[in-house]
Scaffold this active site. Structure first.
Site, PDB file in Angstrom:
ATOM      1  CE  LYS A  88      77.597  86.416  40.159  1.00 43.80           C
ATOM      2  NZ  LYS A  88      77.707  85.188  40.516  1.00 43.80           N
ATOM      3  N   GLY A 191      91.369  76.641  49.350  1.00 44.67           N
ATOM      4  CA  GLY A 191      90.540  77.344  50.302  1.00 44.67           C
ATOM      5  C   GLY A 191      89.174  76.508  50.512  1.00 44.67           C
ATOM      6  CB  VAL A 193      85.875  74.803  46.692  1.00 43.35           C
ATOM      7  CG1 VAL A 193      85.492  73.526  45.854  1.00 43.35           C
ATOM      8  CG2 VAL A 193      84.740  75.611  46.819  1.00 43.35           C
TER       9      VAL A 193
HETATM   10  P1  NAI Z   1      88.743  80.818  48.721  1.00 44.60           P
HETATM   11  O1  NAI Z   1      88.986  81.951  48.595  1.00 44.60           O
HETATM   12  O2  NAI Z   1      87.978  79.886  50.089  1.00 44.60           O
HETATM   13  O3  NAI Z   1      89.916  79.641  48.302  1.00 44.60           O
HETATM   14  C1  NAI Z   1      90.687  80.142  47.291  1.00 44.60           C
HETATM   15  C2  NAI Z   1      92.091  79.656  47.786  1.00 44.60           C
HETATM   16  O4  NAI Z   1      93.007  79.825  46.494  1.00 44.60           O
HETATM   17  C3  NAI Z   1      92.505  80.614  48.869  1.00 44.60           C
HETATM   18  O5  NAI Z   1      93.118  79.472  49.886  1.00 44.60           O
HETATM   19  C4  NAI Z   1      93.665  81.409  48.351  1.00 44.60           C
HETATM   20  O6  NAI Z   1      95.015  81.475  49.038  1.00 44.60           O
HETATM   21  C5  NAI Z   1      94.189  80.363  47.183  1.00 44.60           C
HETATM   22  N1  NAI Z   1      94.831  81.163  46.081  1.00 44.60           N
HETATM   23  C6  NAI Z   1      94.859  82.408  45.674  1.00 44.60           C
HETATM   24  N2  NAI Z   1      95.613  82.503  44.780  1.00 44.60           N
HETATM   25  C7  NAI Z   1      96.227  81.413  44.533  1.00 44.60           C
HETATM   26  C8  NAI Z   1      97.216  80.955  43.523  1.00 44.60           C
HETATM   27  N3  NAI Z   1      97.818  81.788  42.661  1.00 44.60           N
HETATM   28  N4  NAI Z   1      97.815  79.672  43.531  1.00 44.60           N
HETATM   29  C9  NAI Z   1      97.318  78.872  44.491  1.00 44.60           C
HETATM   30  N5  NAI Z   1      96.361  79.051  45.286  1.00 44.60           N
HETATM   31  C10 NAI Z   1      95.802  80.237  45.205  1.00 44.60           C
HETATM   32  O7  NAI Z   1      87.631  80.142  47.617  1.00 44.60           O
HETATM   33  P2  NAI Z   1      86.421  79.206  47.206  1.00 44.60           P
HETATM   34  O8  NAI Z   1      85.255  79.412  48.197  1.00 44.60           O
HETATM   35  O9  NAI Z   1      87.192  77.797  47.783  1.00 44.60           O
HETATM   36  O10 NAI Z   1      86.323  79.039  45.732  1.00 44.60           O
HETATM   37  C11 NAI Z   1      87.442  78.519  45.069  1.00 44.60           C
HETATM   38  C12 NAI Z   1      87.040  78.925  43.609  1.00 44.60           C
HETATM   39  O11 NAI Z   1      85.772  78.452  43.310  1.00 44.60           O
HETATM   40  C13 NAI Z   1      86.729  80.342  43.366  1.00 44.60           C
HETATM   41  O12 NAI Z   1      87.026  80.624  41.969  1.00 44.60           O
HETATM   42  C14 NAI Z   1      85.222  80.258  43.158  1.00 44.60           C
HETATM   43  O13 NAI Z   1      84.592  81.450  42.516  1.00 44.60           O
HETATM   44  C15 NAI Z   1      84.916  79.013  42.827  1.00 44.60           C
HETATM   45  N6  NAI Z   1      83.391  78.459  43.256  1.00 44.60           N
HETATM   46  C16 NAI Z   1      83.191  78.499  44.607  1.00 44.60           C
HETATM   47  C17 NAI Z   1      81.970  78.189  45.139  1.00 44.60           C
HETATM   48  C18 NAI Z   1      81.721  77.849  46.535  1.00 44.60           C
HETATM   49  O14 NAI Z   1      80.832  77.008  46.747  1.00 44.60           O
HETATM   50  N7  NAI Z   1      82.563  78.398  47.422  1.00 44.60           N
HETATM   51  C19 NAI Z   1      80.761  77.705  44.158  1.00 44.60           C
HETATM   52  C20 NAI Z   1      81.285  77.747  42.751  1.00 44.60           C
HETATM   53  C21 NAI Z   1      82.465  78.238  42.304  1.00 44.60           C
END
Ligand code: NAI
Length: 376
Positions: A88, A191, A193
Site C-alpha cells: 500500500k 454508491g 458498489v
Molecule cells: P462510493 O463512495 O461510490 O459509495 C459509498 C456510498 O455510501 C455513497 O453513495 C455515499 O453517499 C454513501 N454513504 C456515506 N455515508 C453513508 C451512511 N452513513 N449511510 C449510508 N450511506 C452512506 O464507494 P464504493 O466504491 O461504492 O465503495 C463502497 C465501500 O466498499 C467502501 O468502503 C470501499 O472501500 C469498499 N470497497 C470498494 C471497492 C470497489 O471496487 N469500489 C473494492 C473493495 C472495497
C-alpha cells in the site's frame, strides 16, 4: 530512563511488529511530494495495493495507516488465492482532493518504479484514474489505467458480483440454500458498489431496502427497479432494520459492540472495508449468532479484477467477472473454519490468510523473478 512499554515505538519496531518486509519513505521537494510505500509481504508474489492520498495529523499516523492497510492487502490476496502479496502507499497532502499536476504524478511514478515491481500501485481513497494514468507515464507497475491502454477500469461491478457470491455462501451456511430469492437484504450505501449490488440482488429475486446519505442515489434505484422491488430506508434505520442480510457498502467501522446489539439480521455481507471496529465486535457477532462474512473475503472482487490485467491475452471484463466466482468458495471455507473452531469469522479469515503466506515460507519476490506480467 523510560521503559519500553511506556515509550512510543521506534519506526523500525512498528515495521517489524506486523512482519513487514520493506517500507520506503520518499519525497520530492520540487513538487511537494511526500509519501510512504509499505510492502507487507511478497511471499505469494509482487505486492499489490492502492495509493491513498490523504491528510494526516502526523507522519506517524500515516505510517501506522500504511502498515495496517498493506497487511490487510496481503491477507485479502492470500484468501482470494491470488499469486500476489500485499502493499500500500500513502501520499501526505493537505488537500487530497485537489487535482494533481503531471510533474507530481511523474515523481510519484518514479518512486513506485524504483521498487521495480515489488510494489504494484492501484487506486485507493482520493485516487482517480487520471492519477494512475499520470503514474503510468513513469512506470509499468501501476494498474487501473485507462481501459483503452490495457487497464481494468472501474472495479465496482466486479466487487459487487463478488459480494453476491459471498451472499450465496452465506445462504448455504445459514439457510442451507444458496438461492437468494425471497431474501430481504438491506444495502447501506448506494454508491459504485452498492448500486451494482442492488441490481444483482433484484435479478436474484431478493427484496432490497437501500439507505444512502445521498437520497438521490436511492431514488434513482427505486425509479429504475420500481418501488415494490427496491425500498427506501432512512440512513439511521439501516443498521437495525429487520432483514436476512445486512450489506454495508458505505463506511468502515459499522460493526461495534454497540451496533451489533442493534442488528436485526441473520447475516452481514457487504463491500465496505474494515467493517469491524475491533476484535470485540467480531466476538459480539458470534455471541449473537449472526453470521458475518468478513469484508476482505467478500470484497476481493476489486483485487481479482486488477489481477486480470496481467492474465494471458490481456484484461477482459468477462474473465474478471468469472474469476470473482471464487469468492463463493473462499467465503464458504472461512465460515466453515470458524464454525468448526467455534471462533469469530473475522478471526478465522485472518488465520486462513496468514496460513497461506506462512506456507510460502521465506520466499520473497525480487525484481527479475518471473511473474505473469500485465500486457503493455
Ligand atoms: P462510493 O463512495 O461510490 O459509495 C459509498 C456510498 O455510501 C455513497 O453513495 C455515499 O453517499 C454513501 N454513504 C456515506 N455515508 C453513508 C451512511 N452513513 N449511510 C449510508 N450511506 C452512506 O464507494 P464504493 O466504491 O461504492 O465503495 C463502497 C465501500 O466498499 C467502501 O468502503 C470501499 O472501500 C469498499 N470497497 C470498494 C471497492 C470497489 O471496487 N469500489 C473494492 C473493495 C472495497
Amino acid at each position: 530512563m523510560v521503559t519500553l512499554s511506556e515509550r512510543t515505538p521506534d519506526v523500525t519496531e512498528l515495521i517489524a511488529a506486523r512482519g513487514h518486509e520493506q517500507v520506503v519513505f520518499f519525497a520530492d521537494r520540487s513538487v511537494g511530494l511526500r509519501g510512504i510505500i509499505a510492502i507487507h509481504s511478497t511471499a505469494l508474489g509482487p505486492s499489490l495495493g492502492g495509493i491513498r492520498f490523504q491528510r494526516y495529523d502526523t507522519e506517524r499516523d500515516a505510517l501506522v495507516d500504511v502498515l495496517r492497510l498493506s497487511e490487510a492487502m496481503s491477507l485479502k490476496a492470500s484468501v482470494a488465492g491470488l499469486h500476489q502479496g500485499g502493499g500500500k502507499a500513502v501520499v501526505l497532502l493537505d488537500d487530497p482532493r485537489a487535482a494533481r499536476s503531471e510533474a507530481f504524478l511523474r515523481a510519484l511514478g518514479r518512486a513506485v518504479h524504483q521498487l521495480a515491481g515489488r510494489y504494484i500501485a492501484a487506486e485507493d481513497v482520493n485516487a482517480t484514474q487520471a492519477d494512475m494514468d499520470g503514474i503510468a507515464l513513469e512506470t509499468p507497475w501501476v494498474t487501473g489505467v485507462d481501459v483503452t491502454r490495457g487497464g481494468s477500469g472501474d472495479p465496482s461491478p466486479v466487487t459487487a458480483i463478488g459480494v453476491l457470491h459471498g451472499m450465496h455462501a452465506v445462504g448455504e451456511a445459514v439457510w442451507d440454500t444458496r438461492d437468494l430469492a425471497g431474501r430481504r437484504v438491506v444495502v447501506q450505501g448506494a454508491g459504485h458498489v452498492g448500486a451494482h449490488l442492488v441490481g444483482l440482488l433484484v435479478e436474484a429475486g431478493a427484496s432490497v431496502a437501500v439507505a444512502d446519505t445521498d437520497r438521490a442515489r436511492v431514488e434513482r434505484l427505486v425509479a429504475q427497479y420500481g418501488a415494490g422491488v427496491v425500498e427506501t430506508l432512512d440512513v439511521d434505520d439501516a443498521i437495525a432494520a429487520p432483514c436476512d442480510i445486512l450489506a454495508p457498502c458505505a463506511l468502515g467501522a459499522v460493526l461495534t459492540t454497540t451496533s451489533v446489539e442493534r442488528l436485526a439480521c441473520a447475516a452481514v455481507c457487504g463491500a465496505a472495508n474494515n467493517q469491524l471496529l475491533d476484535d470485540a465486535a467480531d466476538e459480539a457477532l458470534l455471541a449473537r449468532g449472526i453470521v458475518y462474512a468478513p469484508d476482505f473475503v467478500v470484497n476481493a472482487g476489486g483485487i481479482i479484477n486488477i489481477a486480470q490485467e496481467w492474465a494471458p491475452g490481456g484484461y477482459s471484463r468477462a474473465n474478471a467477472l468469472a474469476a470473482a466466482a471464487v469468492i463463493e468458495r473462499t467465503t464458504a471455507q472461512v465460515l466453515a473454519a470458524a464454525r468448526e473452531q467455534a471462533m469469530p469469522t473475522g478471526r478465522a479469515a485472518v488465520a486462513l490468510g496468514r496460513r497461506r503466506i506462512a506456507e510460502a515460507g521465506d520466499r520473497r519476490w525480487s525484481p527479475g523473478d518471473p511473474i505473469p506480467l500485465r500486457p503493455t
